[in-house]
Design a protein around this motif. Structure first.
Motif, PDB file in Angstrom:
ATOM      1  N   MET A   1       0.841  -1.191   0.000  1.00 51.85           N
ATOM      2  CA  MET A   1       0.000   0.000   0.000  1.00 51.85           C
ATOM      3  C   MET A   1       0.875   1.240   0.000  1.00 51.85           C
ATOM      4  N   ASN A   2       0.525   2.213  -0.854  1.00 50.05           N
ATOM      5  CA  ASN A   2       1.211   3.494  -0.891  1.00 50.05           C
ATOM      6  C   ASN A   2       0.430   4.513  -0.081  1.00 50.05           C
ATOM      7  N   ILE A   3       1.139   5.245   0.787  1.00 47.43           N
ATOM      8  CA  ILE A   3       0.505   6.330   1.525  1.00 47.43           C
ATOM      9  C   ILE A   3       1.394   7.572   1.433  1.00 47.43           C
ATOM     10  N   SER A   4       0.802   8.721   1.691  1.00 48.08           N
ATOM     11  CA  SER A   4       1.555   9.978   1.740  1.00 48.08           C
ATOM     12  C   SER A   4       1.676  10.407   3.197  1.00 48.08           C
ATOM     13  N   CYS A   5       2.900  10.754   3.598  1.00 47.81           N
ATOM     14  CA  CYS A   5       3.148  11.231   4.952  1.00 47.81           C
ATOM     15  C   CYS A   5       4.141  12.383   4.879  1.00 47.81           C
ATOM     16  N   ARG A   6       3.705  13.540   5.309  1.00 47.75           N
ATOM     17  CA  ARG A   6       4.522  14.759   5.257  1.00 47.75           C
ATOM     18  C   ARG A   6       5.082  15.009   3.860  1.00 47.75           C
ATOM     19  N   GLY A   7       4.256  14.740   2.858  1.00 48.84           N
ATOM     20  CA  GLY A   7       4.634  14.992   1.485  1.00 48.84           C
ATOM     21  C   GLY A   7       5.518  13.937   0.859  1.00 48.84           C
ATOM     22  N   GLU A   8       5.810  12.863   1.593  1.00 48.52           N
ATOM     23  CA  GLU A   8       6.651  11.787   1.079  1.00 48.52           C
ATOM     24  C   GLU A   8       5.812  10.542   0.821  1.00 48.52           C
ATOM     25  N   ASN A   9       6.130   9.845  -0.286  1.00 51.48           N
ATOM     26  CA  ASN A   9       5.439   8.603  -0.594  1.00 51.48           C
ATOM     27  C   ASN A   9       6.121   7.451   0.135  1.00 51.48           C
ATOM     28  N   LEU A  10       5.352   6.713   0.922  1.00 51.51           N
ATOM     29  CA  LEU A  10       5.845   5.560   1.648  1.00 51.51           C
ATOM     30  C   LEU A  10       5.091   4.316   1.206  1.00 51.51           C
ATOM     31  N   LEU A  12       3.981   0.694   2.270  1.00 45.17           N
ATOM     32  CA  LEU A  12       3.817  -0.188   3.418  1.00 45.17           C
ATOM     33  C   LEU A  12       3.763  -1.625   2.921  1.00 45.17           C
ATOM     34  N   SER A  13       4.724  -2.430   3.331  1.00 45.50           N
ATOM     35  CA  SER A  13       4.810  -3.805   2.859  1.00 45.50           C
ATOM     36  C   SER A  13       4.170  -4.769   3.851  1.00 45.50           C
ATOM     37  N   LYS A  14       3.545  -5.817   3.333  1.00 44.62           N
ATOM     38  CA  LYS A  14       2.969  -6.836   4.209  1.00 44.62           C
ATOM     39  C   LYS A  14       4.044  -7.640   4.923  1.00 44.62           C
ATOM     40  N   GLU A  15       5.307  -7.430   4.556  1.00 48.28           N
ATOM     41  CA  GLU A  15       6.421  -8.038   5.279  1.00 48.28           C
ATOM     42  C   GLU A  15       6.845  -7.182   6.473  1.00 48.28           C
ATOM     43  N   ARG A  16       5.983  -6.233   6.867  1.00 47.35           N
ATOM     44  CA  ARG A  16       6.170  -5.433   8.080  1.00 47.35           C
ATOM     45  C   ARG A  16       7.329  -4.443   7.963  1.00 47.35           C
ATOM     46  N   ALA A  17       7.410  -3.798   6.824  1.00 46.24           N
ATOM     47  CA  ALA A  17       8.459  -2.810   6.595  1.00 46.24           C
ATOM     48  C   ALA A  17       7.898  -1.666   5.760  1.00 46.24           C
ATOM     49  N   ILE A  18       8.628  -0.547   5.769  1.00 51.47           N
ATOM     50  CA  ILE A  18       8.289   0.619   4.952  1.00 51.47           C
ATOM     51  C   ILE A  18       9.429   0.859   3.977  1.00 51.47           C
ATOM     52  N   TYR A  19       9.079   1.164   2.735  1.00 53.73           N
ATOM     53  CA  TYR A  19      10.087   1.593   1.776  1.00 53.73           C
ATOM     54  C   TYR A  19       9.851   3.053   1.449  1.00 53.73           C
ATOM     55  N   TRP A  20      10.874   3.880   1.698  1.00 51.95           N
ATOM     56  CA  TRP A  20      10.838   5.317   1.430  1.00 51.95           C
ATOM     57  C   TRP A  20      11.520   5.545   0.087  1.00 51.95           C
ATOM     58  N   GLU A  21      10.703   5.820  -0.914  1.00 53.02           N
ATOM     59  CA  GLU A  21      11.190   5.821  -2.289  1.00 53.02           C
ATOM     60  C   GLU A  21      12.285   6.851  -2.548  1.00 53.02           C
ATOM     61  N   THR A  22      12.053   8.097  -2.147  1.00 50.81           N
ATOM     62  CA  THR A  22      13.001   9.149  -2.512  1.00 50.81           C
ATOM     63  C   THR A  22      14.376   8.937  -1.896  1.00 50.81           C
ATOM     64  N   PHE A 173      -0.309   5.368  12.218  1.00 53.67           N
ATOM     65  CA  PHE A 173       0.086   6.733  11.886  1.00 53.67           C
ATOM     66  C   PHE A 173      -0.835   7.697  12.623  1.00 53.67           C
ATOM     67  N   GLY A 174      -0.267   8.397  13.613  1.00 53.60           N
ATOM     68  CA  GLY A 174      -1.002   9.425  14.338  1.00 53.60           C
ATOM     69  C   GLY A 174      -0.649  10.808  13.825  1.00 53.60           C
ATOM     70  N   ILE A 175      -1.068  11.805  14.543  1.00 49.15           N
ATOM     71  CA  ILE A 175      -0.830  13.189  14.115  1.00 49.15           C
ATOM     72  C   ILE A 175       0.657  13.534  14.170  1.00 49.15           C
ATOM     73  N   HIS A 176       1.336  13.099  15.230  1.00 54.05           N
ATOM     74  CA  HIS A 176       2.735  13.465  15.430  1.00 54.05           C
ATOM     75  C   HIS A 176       3.698  12.297  15.299  1.00 54.05           C
ATOM     76  N   CYS A 177       3.171  11.060  15.262  1.00 55.03           N
ATOM     77  CA  CYS A 177       4.073   9.905  15.341  1.00 55.03           C
ATOM     78  C   CYS A 177       3.472   8.688  14.649  1.00 55.03           C
ATOM     79  N   ALA A 178       4.346   7.922  14.012  1.00 54.25           N
ATOM     80  CA  ALA A 178       3.977   6.612  13.468  1.00 54.25           C
ATOM     81  C   ALA A 178       4.688   5.538  14.271  1.00 54.25           C
ATOM     82  N   VAL A 179       4.084   4.352  14.337  1.00 50.38           N
ATOM     83  CA  VAL A 179       4.696   3.213  15.010  1.00 50.38           C
ATOM     84  C   VAL A 179       4.737   2.048  14.031  1.00 50.38           C
ATOM     85  N   LEU A 180       5.922   1.486  13.864  1.00 43.52           N
ATOM     86  CA  LEU A 180       6.101   0.359  12.960  1.00 43.52           C
ATOM     87  C   LEU A 180       5.725  -0.954  13.648  1.00 43.52           C
ATOM     88  N   PRO A 181       5.242  -1.916  12.887  1.00 45.71           N
ATOM     89  CA  PRO A 181       5.033  -3.249  13.459  1.00 45.71           C
ATOM     90  C   PRO A 181       6.378  -3.898  13.737  1.00 45.71           C
TER      91      PRO A 181
END
Length: 211
Positions: A1-10, A12-22, A173-181
């Motif tokens: 799944m692709n999401i936008s956070c603070r203007g960045e595309n992230l 979200l992988s089902k393998e419990r990781a995030i890939y930050w493209e830029t 993903f909250g207003i000020h903080c995200a928590v990774l699995p």
């Protein structure tokens, strides 16, 4: 799944990781390398394949995204160097050009020379890469950086059509903080309660889905 956070595309992988493209950066938390061997040492029978399964999943992520940097937001290792950690040493040799960055967590107690031997750059409390601050535990600072942490192994409760209740790891993903699995499959889950503006992305066996 692709999401936008603070203007960045992230991603979200089902393998419990995030890939930050830029930044070509793979981000994960709570690998707990060596946990199963640590339990076996203390007489608790845990299959030796647990740690290898996590490394195989990490291999799949490396092949899928070809990151230049692997960033771990704490608890990369569960205790000291043991047979599971030795397996990670072999894994590390397969990716000599990969930059590995660790924000130390409460379980990261290896000696400095161990991290150096593994080619891991260690940050004691935080790692800043605008617009994100990467930390292990809940943030104490709220400023222009958006906090991304781990530590609590977040999960959500979903209800099926037959009223069955199933727990799944999730990205929060909250207003000020995200928590990774937690990346490791050998961890528990802490169910989180939603507040206004919170977003939860459950990790099912097939996909990541917003709930």
């Amino acid at each position: 799944m692709n999401i936008s956070c603070r203007g960045e595309n992230l991603i979200l992988s089902k393998e419990r990781a995030i890939y930050w493209e830029t930044q070509q950066m793979l981000i994960l938390s709570d690998l707990h390398i060596g946990k199963s061997a640590h339990f076996r040492k203390h007489g608790i029978q845990v299959p030796a394949t647990v740690g290898l399964t996590d490394l195989q999943r990490l291999n799949h992520l490396m092949a899928a995204f070809l990151p230049k940097t692997l960033l771990v937001t704490g608890d990369m290792f569960h205790h000291n160097i043991n047979s599971d950690a030795n397996a990670f040493m072999e894994w590390r040799r397969a990716y000599p050009d990969l930059k590995v960055v660790l924000v130390k967590g409460n379980h990261d107690s290896l000696k400095n020379e161990d991290y150096q031997a593994l080619g891991i750059t260690v940050h004691q409390h935080q790692f800043l890469q605008y617009p994100f601050r990467f930390i292990h535990d809940k943030p104490l600072v709220f400023d222009e950086y958006y906090n991304i942490s781990g530590h609590i192994h977040p999960g959500v409760l979903l209800y099926g059509k037959a009223r069955q209740r199933l727990k799944f790891p999730c990205f929060y993903f909250g207003i000020h903080c995200a928590v990774l699995p937690a990346f490791s499959v050998f961890t528990g889950l802490k169910l989180l309660t939603a507040a206004e503006g919170d977003r939860f992305y459950a990790i099912t066996p097939d996909k990541v889905m917003e709930v």
